[in-house]
Write a protein that holds these residues in place. Structure first.
Motif, PDB file in Angstrom:
ATOM      1  N   ALA A  82      39.125  30.160   5.972  1.00 31.37           N
ATOM      2  CA  ALA A  82      39.114  31.457   5.296  1.00 31.37           C
ATOM      3  C   ALA A  82      40.043  31.442   4.092  1.00 31.37           C
ATOM      4  CB  ALA A  82      39.516  32.564   6.264  1.00 31.37           C
ATOM      5  N   PRO A 141      43.974  36.049   5.315  1.00 40.04           N
ATOM      6  CA  PRO A 141      43.053  35.167   6.040  1.00 40.04           C
ATOM      7  C   PRO A 141      43.670  34.668   7.345  1.00 40.04           C
ATOM      8  CG  PRO A 141      43.927  34.049   4.099  1.00 40.04           C
ATOM      9  CD  PRO A 141      44.413  35.459   4.047  1.00 40.04           C
ATOM     10  N   TRP A 186      39.076  32.273   0.308  1.00 36.33           N
ATOM     11  CA  TRP A 186      39.774  33.305  -0.460  1.00 36.33           C
ATOM     12  C   TRP A 186      40.320  32.723  -1.764  1.00 36.33           C
ATOM     13  CZ3 TRP A 186      42.852  37.739   2.069  1.00 36.33           C
ATOM     14  CH2 TRP A 186      42.076  38.369   3.040  1.00 36.33           C
ATOM     15  N   ASP A 244      37.466  36.346  10.155  1.00 41.01           N
ATOM     16  CA  ASP A 244      38.257  35.511   9.257  1.00 41.01           C
ATOM     17  C   ASP A 244      39.571  36.116   8.792  1.00 41.01           C
ATOM     18  OD1 ASP A 244      36.262  33.530   9.261  1.00 41.01           O
ATOM     19  OD2 ASP A 244      35.175  34.545   7.660  1.00 41.01           O
ATOM     20  N   SER A 245      39.832  37.397   9.094  1.00 34.85           N
ATOM     21  CA  SER A 245      40.976  38.068   8.479  1.00 34.85           C
ATOM     22  C   SER A 245      41.727  38.974   9.445  1.00 34.85           C
ATOM     23  CB  SER A 245      40.506  38.935   7.313  1.00 34.85           C
ATOM     24  OG  SER A 245      39.762  38.193   6.403  1.00 34.85           O
TER      25      SER A 245
END
Length: 71
Positions: free
Chosen positions: A63, A58, A67, A36-37
């Protein structure tokens, strides 16, 4: 991928971090990617896994929404 290209692609910049255990200064210059990042992390050094930091962003809309609920 070279660090400069990674930073441009992820829109992240290298930051400096002072380890609270040993006092040494490290840069977040190790590219990392999770499901996701995107991110940059400082190297894991002799103080162990508990003493590193990262700057993250993200990768996906999902995501980012997640966040936004925790940050």
């Amino acid at each position: 991928m070279k660090l400069e290209a990674w930073c441009e692609m992820t829109r992240l910049r290298v930051e400096e971090y002072q380890c609270p255990c040993c006092g040494q200064t490290f840069k977040t210059d190790v590219p990392v990617m999770t499901k996701d990042s995107f991110g940059l992390q400082s190297p894991i050094h002799e103080c162990g896994n508990g003493y590193w930091t990262a700057v993250m962003r993200p990768r996906t809309a999902d995501a980012k929404m997640f966040w936004d609920t925790i940050i």
